[in-house]
Design a protein around this motif. Sequence first.
Motif, short mmCIF file in Angstrom:
data_model
loop_
_atom_site.label_atom_id
_atom_site.label_comp_id
_atom_site.label_asym_id
_atom_site.label_seq_id
_atom_site.Cartn_x
_atom_site.Cartn_y
_atom_site.Cartn_z
N ASP A 1 41.52 -4.94 -2.19
CA ASP A 1 41.21 -3.63 -1.59
C ASP A 1 42.29 -2.62 -1.98
N SER A 2 41.98 -1.79 -2.97
CA SER A 2 42.91 -0.76 -3.43
C SER A 2 42.51 0.61 -2.92
N GLY A 3 41.68 0.67 -1.88
CA GLY A 3 41.26 1.95 -1.32
C GLY A 3 40.18 2.58 -2.17
N ILE A 4 40.25 3.90 -2.31
CA ILE A 4 39.23 4.60 -3.08
C ILE A 4 39.87 5.34 -4.25
N LEU A 5 39.07 5.48 -5.30
CA LEU A 5 39.47 6.23 -6.48
C LEU A 5 38.48 7.37 -6.68
N ILE A 6 38.93 8.43 -7.32
CA ILE A 6 38.06 9.53 -7.72
C ILE A 6 38.13 9.64 -9.24
N GLY A 7 36.98 9.60 -9.88
CA GLY A 7 36.90 9.78 -11.32
C GLY A 7 36.31 11.13 -11.66
N LEU A 8 36.85 11.80 -12.67
CA LEU A 8 36.37 13.12 -13.07
C LEU A 8 35.95 13.10 -14.55
N SER A 9 34.87 13.80 -14.85
CA SER A 9 34.37 13.89 -16.22
C SER A 9 33.86 15.31 -16.45
N SER A 10 33.50 15.61 -17.70
CA SER A 10 33.05 16.96 -18.04
C SER A 10 31.77 16.91 -18.85
N VAL A 11 30.82 17.80 -18.51
CA VAL A 11 29.62 18.04 -19.30
C VAL A 11 29.90 19.29 -20.14
N HIS A 12 30.34 19.09 -21.35
CA HIS A 12 30.76 20.23 -22.17
C HIS A 12 29.63 21.23 -22.41
N TRP A 13 28.40 20.72 -22.45
CA TRP A 13 27.27 21.61 -22.73
C TRP A 13 27.13 22.70 -21.67
N ARG A 14 27.48 22.40 -20.44
CA ARG A 14 27.30 23.40 -19.39
C ARG A 14 28.08 24.69 -19.71
N GLU A 15 29.29 24.54 -20.22
CA GLU A 15 30.09 25.71 -20.59
C GLU A 15 29.66 26.27 -21.94
N ALA A 16 29.34 25.40 -22.88
CA ALA A 16 29.00 25.85 -24.23
C ALA A 16 27.73 26.68 -24.24
N TRP A 17 26.83 26.45 -23.30
CA TRP A 17 25.60 27.23 -23.21
C TRP A 17 25.91 28.73 -23.18
N LYS A 18 26.97 29.10 -22.48
CA LYS A 18 27.31 30.53 -22.36
C LYS A 18 28.46 30.93 -23.27
N TYR A 19 29.46 30.04 -23.43
CA TYR A 19 30.70 30.45 -24.08
C TYR A 19 30.87 29.90 -25.50
N GLY A 20 29.93 29.10 -25.98
CA GLY A 20 30.01 28.64 -27.35
C GLY A 20 31.23 27.76 -27.61
N GLU A 21 31.88 27.98 -28.75
CA GLU A 21 32.92 27.07 -29.21
C GLU A 21 34.15 27.06 -28.31
N ARG A 22 34.43 28.15 -27.62
CA ARG A 22 35.62 28.22 -26.76
C ARG A 22 35.44 27.39 -25.49
N ALA A 23 34.24 26.89 -25.25
CA ALA A 23 33.91 26.22 -24.00
C ALA A 23 34.76 24.99 -23.73
N PHE A 24 35.17 24.28 -24.77
CA PHE A 24 35.99 23.08 -24.55
C PHE A 24 37.27 23.44 -23.80
N ARG A 25 37.85 24.59 -24.13
CA ARG A 25 39.03 25.06 -23.40
C ARG A 25 38.71 25.24 -21.91
N TYR A 26 37.58 25.87 -21.64
CA TYR A 26 37.24 26.18 -20.25
C TYR A 26 36.95 24.92 -19.44
N CYS A 27 36.37 23.92 -20.09
CA CYS A 27 36.16 22.64 -19.39
C CYS A 27 37.49 22.05 -18.95
#
Length: 544
Positions: free
Chosen positions: A167-193
């Motif tokens: 029992d190590s308690g709880i963990l939180i994992g985070l990930s990114s959907v790059h397409w969500r930002e790229a839809w509006k911001y194009g190539e610079r979106a990776f930075r914003y993610c």
Amino acid sequence: MNKQTVLNYHNRTKHSLERYAKGPESIDWEDQPDQFRRFSGCEIVTLPLPGAELEPLFADLDNPELIPSKPLDMANVGLLLELAFGLSAWKQFGPSRWALRCNPSSGNLHPTEAYLISTGDDRNRSRRVSGIHTIPGDNFIKSGVYHYVSHDHSLEQRCRFSDNLPDSGILIGLSSVHWREAWKYGERAFRYCQHDLGHALGALRYAAATLGWSVELQAEWSDDDIAKLLGLDRDDFKKLEHESPDIICRINTHADSKPLDIKALLEAAQSGDWFGKADSLRAYHMYKWPIIDEVSTAASKPQTEESEWLAVQQPIIKSSCTKTATEIIRQRRSAQQFDGKMTPLPQTDFYRMLAAVLPTTAAFELWRWPPKIHLFIFVHRVEGLAPGIYALPRHNDALESLQAATLADFDWQKVSEAIPLYHLHSGDCRQIAKTLSCHQPIASDSAFSLGMVAEFGETIEAAPWLYRRLFWECGLIGQTLYLEAEAAGLRGTGIGCYFDDSVHELLGFKDDKFQSLYHFTVGKPLEDKRLETLPAYGHLDDVV
């Protein structure tokens, strides 16, 4: 090769006065990706209704060790997720309606996805931890991997571990959907993610501190192992809508828990029962941005050994905020415009905001590395300070190299004994700040705006995946400024659009030793009276 790919991406995605980085030629609002990811075919874990108030004041978070730790139960797990990643309100204008969240995001597009990992022998925990349940008759969250759906304030069980784990308690994992930002911001979106990932880490830290808990970044993990644990390497996602792994965080609730056995945890995920397929984000993917996949691969993190940089906690300028932490967290917004005629910001409030982003404060207790980000500030309206350009080196060792890299005309006169703030140049810089931030008035109509400047070249030379971590540190600073602005009765806004090399030219940077990675501004907001504000989870009131 990976290093050069990252550098090429960074230079290619700079905005300039002559041209902007490549983005969509037009925006099709019918093509906007769904903000809320769901997995069909999963057991749903309904969390207790959100909105509960906690006792700690926002000012109490300066000394989180004095906040009593809440028990690890279903209500408090739900509060952690709500205050970190949940909805804060809905806005409506005519037929249009959109959600706001506690963690800020570029364009309110929210590429960051959150997962909860529960560990331990379910039978033992059921006798030890009260109030945690998933289905009638149970009183615990069964060990496994869960995806958090902020819209419904619920968990989707993606994986059920077949092995009993320590029992190590709880963990939180985070990930990114790059397409969500790229839809509006194009190539610079990776930075914003990457900015948004930093925002999310900050939001998680503040949420945990409000519960008397703390956050430990599991920085040693490789991206491949994170993907295996969260199921991101599975064929459960629509084409072009996959998630990229970012970070695993361990939540320390100060209860008895065993050391985290990464190998056993990964084996449990590999042998566990997986459920669900990701629903389509309902986007047509009119534009493709292969360079984002290229830089994502080049900046992929291997397994590493991480040293621990321990900052010595320093006395912080006391906050005068009398609101609770939960109130401040839930009221956080991004200002759309400012009152350009505001009375000057009290100097004590300005110094408090800057002191809060220093690495020796409690807000950065989760950050395991020496600071690499420093602030260059355009002061417009601050009581007792001449308008002009100032600098805040976030550690003393950077002072000399920053002085050497900037314009010889800068005087570098220290103006405060409380914080390492230096005057560089006097003058009205409002038009300069506006022009540099893609001609946006929010950079000039505020009390102050700033650029976050990274120790860049040597960092990327050391490891290309550290490119992401530089932006995370910027986002963590941004989230702190967001909340500090609210606590001072003002409002903040992150600025991702600025003319990179024009900023460098103004400050005197001639190579990539230092690079500006994020801008921010704080002022008195002008509210749009046409917009109606609705409760964050009013849509759940009728759900049984």
